[in-house]
Design a protein around this motif. Sequence first.
Motif, PDB file in Angstrom:
ATOM      1  N   ALA A  13       0.870  -1.243   0.044  1.00 13.62           N
ATOM      2  CA  ALA A  13       0.039  -0.143   0.099  1.00 13.62           C
ATOM      3  C   ALA A  13       0.825   1.148  -0.047  1.00 13.62           C
ATOM      4  O   ALA A  13       1.865   1.312   0.825  1.00 13.62           O
ATOM      5  CB  ALA A  13      -1.073   0.015   1.180  1.00 13.62           C
ATOM      6  N   GLY A  14       0.514   2.155  -0.760  1.00 12.40           N
ATOM      7  CA  GLY A  14       1.227   3.584  -1.199  1.00 12.40           C
ATOM      8  C   GLY A  14       2.225   3.432  -1.935  1.00 12.40           C
ATOM      9  O   GLY A  14       2.952   4.363  -2.430  1.00 12.40           O
ATOM     10  N   GLY A  15       2.368   2.239  -2.644  1.00 10.90           N
ATOM     11  CA  GLY A  15       3.302   1.903  -3.640  1.00 10.90           C
ATOM     12  C   GLY A  15       2.854   2.538  -5.041  1.00 10.90           C
ATOM     13  O   GLY A  15       1.642   2.858  -5.146  1.00 10.90           O
ATOM     14  N   SER A  16       3.521   2.105  -6.108  1.00 11.51           N
ATOM     15  CA  SER A  16       3.408   2.421  -7.374  1.00 11.51           C
ATOM     16  C   SER A  16       3.364   0.996  -8.414  1.00 11.51           C
ATOM     17  O   SER A  16       4.495   0.395  -8.154  1.00 11.51           O
ATOM     18  CB  SER A  16       4.133   3.665  -7.973  1.00 11.51           C
ATOM     19  N   LEU A  17       2.960   1.061  -9.417  1.00 12.32           N
ATOM     20  CA  LEU A  17       2.926   0.312 -10.696  1.00 12.32           C
ATOM     21  C   LEU A  17       2.756   1.169 -11.749  1.00 12.32           C
ATOM     22  O   LEU A  17       2.013   1.907 -11.984  1.00 12.32           O
ATOM     23  CB  LEU A  17       2.002  -0.717 -10.667  1.00 12.32           C
ATOM     24  N   ARG A  18       3.348   0.503 -13.037  1.00 11.98           N
ATOM     25  CA  ARG A  18       2.906   1.076 -14.338  1.00 11.98           C
ATOM     26  C   ARG A  18       2.596  -0.124 -15.270  1.00 11.98           C
ATOM     27  O   ARG A  18       3.342  -0.960 -15.348  1.00 11.98           O
ATOM     28  CB  ARG A  18       4.185   1.820 -14.807  1.00 11.98           C
ATOM     29  N   LEU A  19       1.589  -0.094 -15.555  1.00 15.01           N
ATOM     30  CA  LEU A  19       0.830  -0.990 -16.668  1.00 15.01           C
ATOM     31  C   LEU A  19       1.197  -0.740 -17.961  1.00 15.01           C
ATOM     32  O   LEU A  19       0.878   0.534 -18.218  1.00 15.01           O
ATOM     33  CB  LEU A  19      -0.497  -1.413 -16.362  1.00 15.01           C
ATOM     34  N   SER A  20       1.398  -1.610 -18.904  1.00 12.80           N
ATOM     35  CA  SER A  20       1.526  -1.476 -20.359  1.00 12.80           C
ATOM     36  C   SER A  20       0.533  -2.108 -20.875  1.00 12.80           C
ATOM     37  O   SER A  20       0.029  -3.321 -20.879  1.00 12.80           O
ATOM     38  CB  SER A  20       3.013  -1.935 -20.489  1.00 12.80           C
ATOM     39  N   CYS A  21       0.017  -1.573 -22.129  1.00 14.10           N
ATOM     40  CA  CYS A  21      -0.832  -2.270 -23.138  1.00 14.10           C
ATOM     41  C   CYS A  21      -0.112  -2.002 -24.361  1.00 14.10           C
ATOM     42  O   CYS A  21      -0.094  -1.076 -24.980  1.00 14.10           O
ATOM     43  CB  CYS A  21      -2.420  -1.733 -22.818  1.00 14.10           C
ATOM     44  N   ALA A  22       0.249  -3.229 -24.978  1.00 18.85           N
ATOM     45  CA  ALA A  22       0.637  -3.142 -26.215  1.00 18.85           C
ATOM     46  C   ALA A  22      -0.395  -3.649 -27.404  1.00 18.85           C
ATOM     47  O   ALA A  22      -1.190  -4.451 -27.343  1.00 18.85           O
ATOM     48  CB  ALA A  22       1.871  -4.081 -26.430  1.00 18.85           C
ATOM     49  N   ALA A  23      -0.753  -2.644 -28.217  1.00 15.60           N
ATOM     50  CA  ALA A  23      -1.450  -2.853 -29.140  1.00 15.60           C
ATOM     51  C   ALA A  23      -1.042  -3.311 -30.595  1.00 15.60           C
ATOM     52  O   ALA A  23      -0.045  -2.576 -30.992  1.00 15.60           O
ATOM     53  CB  ALA A  23      -2.505  -1.601 -29.507  1.00 15.60           C
ATOM     54  N   SER A  24      -1.465  -4.055 -31.312  1.00 19.49           N
ATOM     55  CA  SER A  24      -1.256  -4.472 -32.707  1.00 19.49           C
ATOM     56  C   SER A  24      -2.294  -4.822 -33.564  1.00 19.49           C
ATOM     57  O   SER A  24      -3.423  -5.039 -33.134  1.00 19.49           O
ATOM     58  CB  SER A  24      -0.188  -5.493 -32.760  1.00 19.49           C
ATOM     59  N   GLY A  25      -2.174  -4.874 -34.681  1.00 19.03           N
ATOM     60  CA  GLY A  25      -3.073  -5.371 -35.783  1.00 19.03           C
ATOM     61  C   GLY A  25      -4.119  -4.260 -36.141  1.00 19.03           C
ATOM     62  O   GLY A  25      -4.840  -4.822 -36.865  1.00 19.03           O
ATOM     63  N   GLY A  26      -4.053  -3.186 -36.139  1.00 20.92           N
ATOM     64  CA  GLY A  26      -4.898  -2.028 -36.501  1.00 20.92           C
ATOM     65  C   GLY A  26      -3.952  -0.680 -36.673  1.00 20.92           C
ATOM     66  O   GLY A  26      -2.921  -0.596 -36.366  1.00 20.92           O
ATOM     67  N   THR A  27      -4.869   0.110 -37.147  1.00 19.11           N
ATOM     68  CA  THR A  27      -4.428   1.476 -37.439  1.00 19.11           C
ATOM     69  C   THR A  27      -5.074   2.242 -36.173  1.00 19.11           C
ATOM     70  O   THR A  27      -6.359   2.484 -36.258  1.00 19.11           O
ATOM     71  CB  THR A  27      -4.525   2.198 -38.747  1.00 19.11           C
ATOM     72  N   PHE A  28      -4.466   2.787 -35.297  1.00 16.55           N
ATOM     73  CA  PHE A  28      -5.233   3.232 -34.207  1.00 16.55           C
ATOM     74  C   PHE A  28      -5.624   4.732 -33.862  1.00 16.55           C
ATOM     75  O   PHE A  28      -5.946   5.220 -33.014  1.00 16.55           O
ATOM     76  CB  PHE A  28      -4.455   2.729 -32.744  1.00 16.55           C
ATOM     77  N   THR A  29      -5.192   5.377 -35.085  1.00 17.56           N
ATOM     78  CA  THR A  29      -5.508   7.013 -35.059  1.00 17.56           C
ATOM     79  C   THR A  29      -6.700   7.186 -34.199  1.00 17.56           C
ATOM     80  O   THR A  29      -6.678   8.316 -33.535  1.00 17.56           O
ATOM     81  CB  THR A  29      -5.402   7.448 -36.481  1.00 17.56           C
ATOM     82  N   ASN A  30      -7.801   6.731 -34.539  1.00 15.26           N
ATOM     83  CA  ASN A  30      -9.186   7.477 -34.353  1.00 15.26           C
ATOM     84  C   ASN A  30      -9.684   6.390 -32.949  1.00 15.26           C
ATOM     85  O   ASN A  30     -10.839   6.781 -32.263  1.00 15.26           O
ATOM     86  CB  ASN A  30     -10.170   7.450 -35.077  1.00 15.26           C
ATOM     87  N   TYR A  31      -8.925   5.408 -32.499  1.00 21.96           N
ATOM     88  CA  TYR A  31      -9.552   4.666 -31.383  1.00 21.96           C
ATOM     89  C   TYR A  31      -9.465   5.201 -29.978  1.00 21.96           C
ATOM     90  O   TYR A  31      -8.772   6.239 -29.642  1.00 21.96           O
ATOM     91  CB  TYR A  31      -8.349   3.295 -31.252  1.00 21.96           C
ATOM     92  N   ALA A  32     -10.102   4.518 -29.328  1.00 23.71           N
ATOM     93  CA  ALA A  32     -10.252   4.823 -27.700  1.00 23.71           C
ATOM     94  C   ALA A  32      -9.718   3.522 -27.045  1.00 23.71           C
ATOM     95  O   ALA A  32      -9.828   2.441 -27.407  1.00 23.71           O
ATOM     96  CB  ALA A  32     -11.864   5.093 -27.648  1.00 23.71           C
ATOM     97  N   LEU A  33      -8.655   3.632 -26.107  1.00 24.85           N
ATOM     98  CA  LEU A  33      -8.138   2.767 -25.203  1.00 24.85           C
ATOM     99  C   LEU A  33      -8.517   3.027 -24.050  1.00 24.85           C
ATOM    100  O   LEU A  33      -8.559   4.017 -23.510  1.00 24.85           O
ATOM    101  CB  LEU A  33      -6.717   2.757 -25.463  1.00 24.85           C
ATOM    102  N   GLY A  34      -8.999   1.895 -23.321  1.00 24.64           N
ATOM    103  CA  GLY A  34      -9.662   1.976 -21.932  1.00 24.64           C
ATOM    104  C   GLY A  34      -8.930   0.776 -20.922  1.00 24.64           C
ATOM    105  O   GLY A  34      -8.442  -0.005 -21.744  1.00 24.64           O
ATOM    106  N   TRP A  35      -8.781   1.092 -19.697  1.00 21.53           N
ATOM    107  CA  TRP A  35      -8.277   0.235 -18.695  1.00 21.53           C
ATOM    108  C   TRP A  35      -9.365   0.124 -17.919  1.00 21.53           C
ATOM    109  O   TRP A  35     -10.239   1.011 -17.532  1.00 21.53           O
ATOM    110  CB  TRP A  35      -7.156   0.969 -18.002  1.00 21.53           C
ATOM    111  N   PHE A  36      -9.769  -1.206 -17.733  1.00 21.28           N
ATOM    112  CA  PHE A  36     -10.938  -1.664 -16.732  1.00 21.28           C
ATOM    113  C   PHE A  36     -10.150  -2.470 -15.706  1.00 21.28           C
ATOM    114  O   PHE A  36      -8.962  -2.956 -15.831  1.00 21.28           O
ATOM    115  CB  PHE A  36     -11.681  -2.477 -17.592  1.00 21.28           C
ATOM    116  N   ARG A  37     -10.760  -2.821 -14.712  1.00 19.82           N
ATOM    117  CA  ARG A  37     -10.301  -3.820 -13.646  1.00 19.82           C
ATOM    118  C   ARG A  37     -11.737  -4.612 -13.041  1.00 19.82           C
ATOM    119  O   ARG A  37     -12.951  -4.225 -13.062  1.00 19.82           O
ATOM    120  CB  ARG A  37      -9.602  -3.145 -12.447  1.00 19.82           C
ATOM    121  N   GLN A  38     -11.094  -5.609 -12.572  1.00 19.60           N
ATOM    122  CA  GLN A  38     -12.254  -6.385 -11.819  1.00 19.60           C
ATOM    123  C   GLN A  38     -11.775  -7.224 -10.729  1.00 19.60           C
ATOM    124  O   GLN A  38     -10.593  -7.950 -10.999  1.00 19.60           O
ATOM    125  CB  GLN A  38     -12.584  -7.697 -13.162  1.00 19.60           C
ATOM    126  N   ALA A  39     -12.171  -6.844  -9.676  1.00 13.09           N
ATOM    127  CA  ALA A  39     -12.070  -7.502  -8.553  1.00 13.09           C
ATOM    128  C   ALA A  39     -12.743  -8.722  -8.136  1.00 13.09           C
ATOM    129  O   ALA A  39     -13.858  -8.828  -8.690  1.00 13.09           O
ATOM    130  CB  ALA A  39     -12.139  -6.454  -7.307  1.00 13.09           C
TER     131      ALA A  39
END
Length: 124
Positions: A13-39
């Motif tokens: 608790a109190g710490g940090s993390l950096r998540l990465s998302c690598a996208a491929s297979g498309g042209t992402f110019t107009n895309y929306a990228l979202g991060w979701f979570r599920q506990a």
Amino acid sequence: VQLQASGGGLVQAGGSLRLSCAASGGTFTNYALGWFRQAPGKEREIVAAMRWSGGRTAYADSARGRFTLSRDSAKNMVFLQMNSLNPEDTAVYYCAARSSWTTNWRSASEYTYWGKGTLVTVSS
């Protein structure tokens, strides 16, 4: 379109993390990228979203002020920097994408493409 999330792990608790998302297979110019979570035992919920073109970002109340989205357009990667983590942030985190920005960016059903999740565990 393929999405690959990484960067999860165990942090105190109190710490940090950096998540990465690598996208491929498309042209992402107009895309929306979202991060979701599920506990465990809970529904999937939005964390943050980004409009690829222009980098517009939006955050859930739980994330605002602690989490920051960024992107590397050259590498088609999106990052979620998570600071001041607490045990309530423990969840599997998913990155998701859709072909255009939506005002309903909070809704998981709006996203077409999903990556496998990465587990974040925050210990007290």
